[in-house]
Design a protein around this motif. Structure first.
Motif, PDB file in Angstrom:
ATOM      1  N   TRP A  24       0.740  -1.271  -0.168  1.00 52.41           N
ATOM      2  CA  TRP A  24      -0.164   0.167   0.029  1.00 52.41           C
ATOM      3  C   TRP A  24       0.847   1.383   0.033  1.00 52.41           C
ATOM      4  CZ3 TRP A  24      -5.467   0.040   0.371  1.00 52.41           C
ATOM      5  CH2 TRP A  24      -6.060   1.439   0.728  1.00 52.41           C
ATOM      6  N   PHE A  25       2.039   1.136   0.954  1.00 52.27           N
ATOM      7  CA  PHE A  25       2.837   2.340   0.936  1.00 52.27           C
ATOM      8  C   PHE A  25       3.552   2.666  -0.262  1.00 52.27           C
ATOM      9  CE2 PHE A  25       7.240   3.793   1.547  1.00 52.27           C
ATOM     10  CZ  PHE A  25       6.952   4.862   2.062  1.00 52.27           C
ATOM     11  N   VAL A  26       3.908   1.599  -0.932  1.00 51.79           N
ATOM     12  CA  VAL A  26       4.713   1.851  -2.529  1.00 51.79           C
ATOM     13  C   VAL A  26       3.693   2.413  -3.566  1.00 51.79           C
ATOM     14  CG1 VAL A  26       5.836   0.489  -4.199  1.00 51.79           C
ATOM     15  CG2 VAL A  26       6.435  -0.028  -1.970  1.00 51.79           C
ATOM     16  N   GLY A  27       2.609   2.185  -3.159  1.00 56.27           N
ATOM     17  CA  GLY A  27       1.494   2.675  -4.380  1.00 56.27           C
ATOM     18  C   GLY A  27       1.255   4.231  -3.902  1.00 56.27           C
ATOM     19  N   CYS A  28       1.306   4.665  -2.731  1.00 54.94           N
ATOM     20  CA  CYS A  28       1.104   5.933  -2.439  1.00 54.94           C
ATOM     21  C   CYS A  28       2.491   6.627  -2.680  1.00 54.94           C
ATOM     22  CB  CYS A  28       0.783   6.064  -1.037  1.00 54.94           C
ATOM     23  SG  CYS A  28      -0.807   5.395  -0.463  1.00 54.94           S
ATOM     24  N   LEU A  29       3.456   5.890  -2.341  1.00 53.68           N
ATOM     25  CA  LEU A  29       4.546   6.685  -2.948  1.00 53.68           C
ATOM     26  C   LEU A  29       5.078   7.108  -4.319  1.00 53.68           C
ATOM     27  CD1 LEU A  29       7.416   7.379  -1.775  1.00 53.68           C
ATOM     28  CD2 LEU A  29       8.310   5.174  -2.001  1.00 53.68           C
ATOM     29  N   ARG A  30       4.255   6.042  -5.127  1.00 58.75           N
ATOM     30  CA  ARG A  30       4.535   6.122  -6.627  1.00 58.75           C
ATOM     31  C   ARG A  30       3.846   7.572  -6.989  1.00 58.75           C
ATOM     32  NH1 ARG A  30       1.449   2.652 -11.204  1.00 58.75           N
ATOM     33  NH2 ARG A  30      -0.437   3.422  -9.881  1.00 58.75           N
ATOM     34  N   THR A  31       2.641   7.905  -6.565  1.00 62.01           N
ATOM     35  CA  THR A  31       1.912   9.049  -6.537  1.00 62.01           C
ATOM     36  C   THR A  31       2.849  10.387  -6.251  1.00 62.01           C
ATOM     37  OG1 THR A  31      -0.340   7.876  -6.344  1.00 62.01           O
ATOM     38  CG2 THR A  31      -0.136  10.454  -6.024  1.00 62.01           C
ATOM     39  N   HIS A  32       3.456  10.256  -4.990  1.00 58.18           N
ATOM     40  CA  HIS A  32       3.968  11.469  -4.719  1.00 58.18           C
ATOM     41  C   HIS A  32       5.322  11.536  -5.586  1.00 58.18           C
ATOM     42  CE1 HIS A  32       5.422  14.006  -1.298  1.00 58.18           C
ATOM     43  NE2 HIS A  32       6.749  13.563  -1.887  1.00 58.18           N
TER      44      HIS A  32
ATOM     45  N   PHE B 260       7.964   1.908  -8.222  1.00 61.92           N
ATOM     46  CA  PHE B 260       6.842   1.382  -7.906  1.00 61.92           C
ATOM     47  C   PHE B 260       6.870  -0.218  -8.167  1.00 61.92           C
ATOM     48  CE2 PHE B 260       2.549  -0.261  -9.520  1.00 61.92           C
ATOM     49  CZ  PHE B 260       1.888  -0.373  -8.139  1.00 61.92           C
ATOM     50  N   GLY B 261       7.491  -0.315  -9.482  1.00 62.68           N
ATOM     51  CA  GLY B 261       7.425  -1.797  -9.987  1.00 62.68           C
ATOM     52  C   GLY B 261       8.361  -2.433  -9.445  1.00 62.68           C
ATOM     53  N   ALA B 262       9.735  -2.102  -9.038  1.00 69.54           N
ATOM     54  CA  ALA B 262      10.711  -2.591  -8.276  1.00 69.54           C
ATOM     55  C   ALA B 262      10.182  -3.129  -6.936  1.00 69.54           C
ATOM     56  CB  ALA B 262      11.764  -2.020  -8.487  1.00 69.54           C
ATOM     57  N   GLY B 263       9.387  -2.065  -6.238  1.00 68.77           N
ATOM     58  CA  GLY B 263       8.745  -2.404  -5.149  1.00 68.77           C
ATOM     59  C   GLY B 263       7.981  -3.353  -4.976  1.00 68.77           C
ATOM     60  N   VAL B 264       7.145  -3.591  -6.151  1.00 71.96           N
ATOM     61  CA  VAL B 264       5.935  -4.610  -6.088  1.00 71.96           C
ATOM     62  C   VAL B 264       6.726  -5.989  -6.425  1.00 71.96           C
ATOM     63  CG1 VAL B 264       4.093  -5.561  -7.726  1.00 71.96           C
ATOM     64  CG2 VAL B 264       4.129  -3.274  -7.028  1.00 71.96           C
ATOM     65  N   GLY B 265       7.721  -5.850  -6.877  1.00 74.45           N
ATOM     66  CA  GLY B 265       8.700  -7.360  -7.235  1.00 74.45           C
ATOM     67  C   GLY B 265       9.373  -7.619  -6.073  1.00 74.45           C
TER      68      GLY B 265
ATOM     69  N   THR C 106      17.522 -13.774  -0.736  1.00 75.23           N
ATOM     70  CA  THR C 106      18.770 -13.458  -1.445  1.00 75.23           C
ATOM     71  C   THR C 106      18.349 -12.683  -2.665  1.00 75.23           C
ATOM     72  OG1 THR C 106      19.956 -15.092  -0.582  1.00 75.23           O
ATOM     73  CG2 THR C 106      20.896 -13.909  -2.239  1.00 75.23           C
ATOM     74  N   VAL C 107      17.535 -13.199  -3.667  1.00 77.93           N
ATOM     75  CA  VAL C 107      17.192 -12.730  -4.936  1.00 77.93           C
ATOM     76  C   VAL C 107      16.314 -11.560  -4.709  1.00 77.93           C
ATOM     77  CG1 VAL C 107      17.878 -14.690  -6.171  1.00 77.93           C
ATOM     78  CG2 VAL C 107      15.427 -14.205  -5.598  1.00 77.93           C
ATOM     79  N   ALA C 108      15.699 -11.315  -3.611  1.00 74.91           N
ATOM     80  CA  ALA C 108      14.785 -10.311  -3.472  1.00 74.91           C
ATOM     81  C   ALA C 108      15.459  -8.972  -3.178  1.00 74.91           C
ATOM     82  CB  ALA C 108      13.737 -10.565  -2.157  1.00 74.91           C
ATOM     83  N   ALA C 109      16.761  -9.071  -3.170  1.00 75.24           N
ATOM     84  CA  ALA C 109      17.537  -8.182  -3.077  1.00 75.24           C
ATOM     85  C   ALA C 109      17.654  -7.234  -4.212  1.00 75.24           C
ATOM     86  CB  ALA C 109      19.006  -8.393  -2.312  1.00 75.24           C
ATOM     87  N   VAL C 110      17.605  -7.792  -5.328  1.00 78.23           N
ATOM     88  CA  VAL C 110      17.611  -7.381  -6.627  1.00 78.23           C
ATOM     89  C   VAL C 110      16.691  -6.287  -6.876  1.00 78.23           C
ATOM     90  CG1 VAL C 110      17.455  -7.541  -9.321  1.00 78.23           C
ATOM     91  CG2 VAL C 110      18.656  -9.368  -7.544  1.00 78.23           C
ATOM     92  N   PRO C 111      15.165  -6.377  -6.801  1.00 89.34           N
ATOM     93  CA  PRO C 111      14.188  -5.458  -6.864  1.00 89.34           C
ATOM     94  C   PRO C 111      14.512  -4.596  -5.769  1.00 89.34           C
ATOM     95  CG  PRO C 111      13.293  -7.551  -6.391  1.00 89.34           C
ATOM     96  CD  PRO C 111      14.680  -7.931  -6.411  1.00 89.34           C
ATOM     97  N   ALA C 112      14.716  -4.826  -4.684  1.00 87.37           N
ATOM     98  CA  ALA C 112      14.902  -4.080  -3.496  1.00 87.37           C
ATOM     99  C   ALA C 112      15.841  -2.953  -3.833  1.00 87.37           C
ATOM    100  CB  ALA C 112      15.094  -4.569  -2.149  1.00 87.37           C
ATOM    101  N   ALA C 113      17.304  -3.368  -4.314  1.00 83.72           N
ATOM    102  CA  ALA C 113      18.211  -2.447  -4.782  1.00 83.72           C
ATOM    103  C   ALA C 113      17.627  -1.584  -5.916  1.00 83.72           C
ATOM    104  CB  ALA C 113      19.497  -3.281  -5.156  1.00 83.72           C
TER     105      ALA C 113
END
Length: 233
Positions: A68-76, A92-97, A136-143
């Protein structure tokens, strides 16, 4: 006024995700020693099965709120960036991933806790290895999420300068987790101390970003009023 209220609820969701995540950390039991045998891995997870299940439940709730936060952050960020909103879309896309992989990793931890007491040690160790791999691989979209945020906010009066630098450092720290793909011993190996090192930086970034969203909603960003966010630079 109604739009501003919704924007601030978005900022509050960042703090809510942190609060639920902090509660999940209470159930953290560490990890088996690096290089532990299959029997030791199975015994460790069997001994802490209930704590692992409670931790996963709380992290799943935290992930939902973070989404939810990532969606609101995209608007901002779209309001701050203007134009096509390319970097806001990347965040937004990387946050969802990142959320998707994190939730899948929690599914692995749930399965691990459920089978640890009854399954063969080799199966428990395999499920545990898969769960660690997903984390571990979740670090890719996080980065990517953090790097795009840093690139967007660099030099922007709409965000505190320290927040962009924190995001850049947090992105680099996340990429450091990928060493666990090839390193099997030492601090960089899965379960080594570096496994947990990037998260304090990430927490600082998330708390700072949520505070900015609370203090300066997207409607203010669209109007070009940069004073509240820039005051702390």
């Amino acid at each position: 006024m109604r739009e501003t209220g919704r924007d601030r609820w978005g900022g509050a969701s960042g703090f809510a995700a942190l609060a639920v995540g902090a509660l999940a950390v209470v159930f953290e039991r560490g990890a088996p020693p690096v290089g532990a045998s299959e029997v030791e891995v199975a015994a460790f997870h069997g001994a802490h099965a209930q704590a692992l299940l409670m931790q996963s439940l709380l992290f799943l709730v935290s992930s939902a709120v973070f989404l939810w936060f990532v969606g609101c952050l995209r608007t901002h960020l779209t309001a701050v960036e203007g134009g096509s909103g390319r970097y806001a879309g990347l965040v937004f896309g990387a946050g969802v991933g990142y959320v998707a992989l994190s939730v899948t990793a929690q599914a692995g931890q749930i399965a691990l806790a459920q089978v640890a007491g009854a399954a063969a040690p080799s199966l428990v160790a395999a499920v545990g290895a898969l769960s660690w791999a997903l984390f571990t691989v979740a670090a890719v979209p996080a980065a990517v999420m953090l790097a795009a945020f840093a690139a967007l906010t660099a030099g922007s009066p709409a965000m505190p300068a320290w927040l962009g630098w924190t995001a850049a450092v947090a992105a680099a720290a996340q990429l450091g987790l990928l060493a666990g793909v090839v390193v099997t011993t030492g601090p960089l190996a899965p379960g080594g101390w570096y496994t947990f090192a990037p998260y304090p930086i990430y927490v600082v970034w998330l708390a700072g970003t949520a505070a900015v969203l609370l203090r300066r909603p997207a409607s203010a960003a669209r109007s070009g009023d940069a004073a509240p966010a820039g005051a702390g630079r």
